[in-house]
Scaffold this active site. Structure first.
Site, PDB file in Angstrom:
ATOM      1  N   ASP A 104       0.850  -1.178   0.000  1.00 27.60           N
ATOM      2  CA  ASP A 104       0.000   0.000   0.000  1.00 27.60           C
ATOM      3  C   ASP A 104       0.895   1.240   0.000  1.00 27.60           C
ATOM      4  O   ASP A 104       1.810   1.340   0.815  1.00 27.60           O
ATOM      5  CB  ASP A 104      -0.863  -0.022   1.277  1.00 27.60           C
ATOM      6  CG  ASP A 104      -2.266   0.483   1.044  1.00 27.60           C
ATOM      7  OD1 ASP A 104      -2.404   1.578   0.495  1.00 27.60           O
ATOM      8  OD2 ASP A 104      -3.214  -0.228   1.434  1.00 27.60           O
ATOM      9  N   ASP A 206      -3.166   4.764  -2.482  1.00 25.65           N
ATOM     10  CA  ASP A 206      -4.261   5.211  -1.622  1.00 25.65           C
ATOM     11  C   ASP A 206      -4.785   6.600  -2.006  1.00 25.65           C
ATOM     12  O   ASP A 206      -4.005   7.518  -2.287  1.00 25.65           O
ATOM     13  CB  ASP A 206      -3.704   5.260  -0.186  1.00 25.65           C
ATOM     14  CG  ASP A 206      -4.751   5.566   0.860  1.00 25.65           C
ATOM     15  OD1 ASP A 206      -5.652   4.741   1.051  1.00 25.65           O
ATOM     16  OD2 ASP A 206      -4.658   6.650   1.496  1.00 25.65           O
ATOM     17  N   GLU A 271      -6.702   3.808  -5.928  1.00 22.99           N
ATOM     18  CA  GLU A 271      -7.969   3.876  -5.196  1.00 22.99           C
ATOM     19  C   GLU A 271      -8.664   5.174  -5.558  1.00 22.99           C
ATOM     20  O   GLU A 271      -8.375   6.227  -5.009  1.00 22.99           O
ATOM     21  CB  GLU A 271      -7.731   3.809  -3.674  1.00 22.99           C
ATOM     22  CG  GLU A 271      -9.043   3.673  -2.923  1.00 22.99           C
ATOM     23  CD  GLU A 271      -9.084   4.366  -1.574  1.00 22.99           C
ATOM     24  OE1 GLU A 271     -10.060   4.144  -0.849  1.00 22.99           O
ATOM     25  OE2 GLU A 271      -8.163   5.142  -1.248  1.00 22.99           O
ATOM     26  N   HIS A 336     -11.431  -3.237   3.503  1.00 28.75           N
ATOM     27  CA  HIS A 336     -11.322  -2.907   4.924  1.00 28.75           C
ATOM     28  C   HIS A 336     -12.069  -1.634   5.308  1.00 28.75           C
ATOM     29  O   HIS A 336     -12.045  -1.236   6.473  1.00 28.75           O
ATOM     30  CB  HIS A 336      -9.845  -2.754   5.278  1.00 28.75           C
ATOM     31  CG  HIS A 336      -9.202  -1.599   4.549  1.00 28.75           C
ATOM     32  ND1 HIS A 336      -9.088  -1.555   3.172  1.00 28.75           N
ATOM     33  CD2 HIS A 336      -8.689  -0.431   4.988  1.00 28.75           C
ATOM     34  CE1 HIS A 336      -8.526  -0.422   2.818  1.00 28.75           C
ATOM     35  NE2 HIS A 336      -8.270   0.278   3.901  1.00 28.75           N
ATOM     36  N   ASP A 337     -12.681  -0.965   4.330  1.00 26.86           N
ATOM     37  CA  ASP A 337     -13.392   0.284   4.616  1.00 26.86           C
ATOM     38  C   ASP A 337     -14.906   0.139   4.579  1.00 26.86           C
ATOM     39  O   ASP A 337     -15.620   1.072   4.932  1.00 26.86           O
ATOM     40  CB  ASP A 337     -13.019   1.363   3.574  1.00 26.86           C
ATOM     41  CG  ASP A 337     -11.569   1.817   3.686  1.00 26.86           C
ATOM     42  OD1 ASP A 337     -11.043   1.852   4.822  1.00 26.86           O
ATOM     43  OD2 ASP A 337     -10.968   2.128   2.641  1.00 26.86           O
TER      44      ASP A 337
HETATM   45  C1  GLC Z   1      -8.222   5.002   1.950  1.00 23.18           C
HETATM   46  C2  GLC Z   1      -8.016   3.793   2.823  1.00 23.18           C
HETATM   47  C3  GLC Z   1      -8.617   4.076   4.169  1.00 23.18           C
HETATM   48  C4  GLC Z   1      -7.889   5.260   4.758  1.00 23.18           C
HETATM   49  C5  GLC Z   1      -7.940   6.455   3.829  1.00 23.18           C
HETATM   50  C6  GLC Z   1      -6.957   7.511   4.237  1.00 23.18           C
HETATM   51  O1  GLC Z   1      -9.563   5.251   1.695  1.00 23.18           O
HETATM   52  O2  GLC Z   1      -8.562   2.651   2.218  1.00 23.18           O
HETATM   53  O3  GLC Z   1      -8.553   2.962   5.024  1.00 23.18           O
HETATM   54  O4  GLC Z   1      -8.465   5.587   5.993  1.00 23.18           O
HETATM   55  O5  GLC Z   1      -7.607   6.125   2.511  1.00 23.18           O
HETATM   56  O6  GLC Z   1      -5.638   7.089   4.007  1.00 23.18           O
END
Ligand code: GLC
Length: 527
Positions: A104, A206, A271, A336-337
């Site tokens: 990540d 991310d 993402e 995980h979100d």
């Molecule tokens: C992304 C991650 C999340 C995190 C956010 C800030 O959305 O998946 O878990 O809190 O970015 O880094």
């Protein structure tokens, strides 16, 4: 090498949320040594899932305000998770098994405890001041704009030491790096090279939508007239016209892609978010403005769409149509979100969803635990934080604490673990885990599933159906999204059932087909 042989064109990725995967040090928190101990489960062991790649959640030194998405050192491993040599060992052992490793990469923000930010906040004029986004208060002392943090409240935090506000699109402990500053970009590309030089096969990047914002001049985000406070977080009271998805987003992503391109056989998954599926153009941009030979955006529609045949058929067909050439689709149904797949759609439908995910083209991503049908953890109020229900420990077996740790787990293990665990499901021919293993096996032996084209056809409003076809093989996939039996005509004369979600004798299909409630079925057609 033909382009279809690049590993990332058809790799099945397994997302490991390290904190909750396996705890080798008995402190109640999963770690890298724990991942090493469980590699047999993933690939190369007698009972493996046989996945192709793992994506590891952040394991870098961090105050853990956002469980590792607040990085205080981009080039090391947090002691809670191990050391850099544990990581090297994990990488070597994974590679020995033919397992690719994605890490990540969190470029938008660091921790406020990162040395860069510590210097940056010291004075208005220091070499790192412009590495973050500092602005004066308005005349009345209030924040420079009305921008909101994704996690609540203003996106600006006043730092009394210098009397200026800094921008944090997420927590105040996650100050946004200033990507408009070339020095920041150079430093972050060095971070990428650090991990690529160590041998990682790819990055999950991310929160890319926040990298670029309108800073000069600053302007308020307009109110969103469609905002519904009853169902939406306050963050959505504004339309984020200025605070994200800025004009330089793709410039920055192209710079990252150039780093990836300078290494052989590497890939990055970004993402990004669309908030409405009619936003097909957004996806298209990610495939045209960033080199699709080394980069692809996540497709999150499978998480946001209601579980109906119509919505899945619509987004998959529209999305497949907008792909060109070697574009890699990256489908996922959980992470995980977001609330767990089986909590959102139910355990019976989770079997149908497994067939869907693993028969779609490109790079399907499985969130750890979804292959067991884990549901969101129910927690006491004091244990429950934002997003913890989908992050509970992985249940390995029926031993105390589900075999996850001999210590006290950081989140409670599921009370279902005596039955719902990997060891039990491995031994059960009808378990969801066994279904995932059969699907992975089918996919690995099928040219059509790995590289074939996707062509949808319609048989019934409650059924999603498509062909996957390569020069040597043609398969038809049927997914009954309803809880009733459906008998339907099929658009071929004869086929051979290869795999069903239901335990029944597989037979020949001629002209008509009866699907059980929630049945997912793969049929081989004569080629
Ligand atoms: C992304 C991650 C999340 C995190 C956010 C800030 O959305 O998946 O878990 O809190 O970015 O880094």
């Amino acid at each position: 090498m033909t382009s279809s042989s690049h590993w990332f064109r058809s790799a099945v990725v397994y997302q490991i949320y390290i904190r909750s995967f396996f705890d080798a040090s008995d402190d109640g928190v999963g770690d890298l040594a724990g991942v090493i101990q469980k590699l047999d489960y993933l690939r190369g062991g007698p009972d493996s899932l046989n996945i192709d790649a793992i994506w590891l959640s952040p394991f870098y030194p961090s105050p853990m305000a956002d469980y590792g998405y607040d990085v205080s050192n981009y080039r090391d491993v947090d002691p809670q998770f191990g050391t850099l040599s544990t990581f090297r060992e994990l990488l070597a052992q994974a590679h020995d098994r033919g397992l690719k490793v994605l890490v990540d990469f969190v470029p938008n923000h660091s921790s406020d405890e990162h040395p860069w930010f510590k210097v940056s906040r010291q004075s208005r004029h220091n070499p790192k001041r412009d590495w973050y986004i500092w602005r004066d208060p308005k005349a009345d002392g209030s924040p420079p704009t009305n921008w909101l943090s994704v996690f609540g409240g203003s996106a600006w935090e006043l730092d009394p030491q210098t009397g200026q506000y800094y921008l944090h699109s997420f927590l105040s402990k996650q100050p946004d790096l200033n990507w408009a500053n070339p020095e920041v970009r150079a430093a972050m590309k060095e971070v990428m090279r650090f991990w690529l030089d160590l041998g990682v096969d790819g990055l999950r990047v991310d929160a890319v939508d926040w990298l670029s914002k309108d800073l000069d001049p600053l302007a308020d985000d307009p109110l969103d007239p469609a905002y519904d406070p009853a169902t939406q977080k306050p963050y959505y009271s504004l339309r984020h016209l200025h605070s994200k998805k800025g004009s330089q987003e793709f410039t920055y992503l192209r710079e990252m892609a150039e780093v990836i391109e300078s290494y052989p056989e590497r890939f990055m998954i970004t993402e990004m978010h669309t908030h409405q599926w009619d936003d097909a153009k957004t996806y298209r941009n990610f495939y045209t403005k960033v080199d699709p030979a080394v980069s692809a955006p996540f497709n999150f529609e499978g998480i946001f769409s209601p579980w109906t045949a119509k919505s899945f058929k619509d987004f998959i067909n529209d999305f497949q149509k907008l792909l060109k050439g070697d574009d890699v689709p990256v489908y996922c149904l959980g992470n995980h979100d977001k609330s767990r797949l089986a909590s959102r759609i139910g355990r019976r439908a989770a079997r149908t969803a497994a067939v869907l995910l693993l028969t779609l083209p490109g790079m399907p991503v499985i969130y750890n635990g979804d292959e067991l049908g884990m549901v969101d953890g129910e927690m006491r109020r004091e244990e429950k934080e934002d997003r913890t229900p989908e992050r509970t420990p992985f249940p390995w077996n029926d031993h105390p604490q589900a075999g996850f740790t001999s210590g006290t787990p950081w989140l409670p293990v599921t009370p279902e673990y005596p039955r719902l665990n990997a060891a039990t499901q491995l031994a059960e021919p009808s378990s969801l885990l066994t279904l995932y293993r059969r699907l992975l096996d089918l996919r690995h032996h099928s040219e059509a599933l790995q590289h074939g084209r996707h062509q949808s056809f319609t048989v019934h409003p409650d059924v999603v159906s498509y062909f996957r076809e390569s020069p040597s093989q043609k398969l038809a996939v049927f997914l009954n999204f309803s809880d009733h039996e459906i008998t339907t005509q099929v658009p071929f004369a004869k086929g051979e059932e290869l795999l069903s979600t239901h335990s029944r004798t597989l037979s020949e299909v001629t002209h008509t087909l009866t699907l059980r409630p929630h049945e997912g079925l793969v049929v081989a057609l004569p080629s």
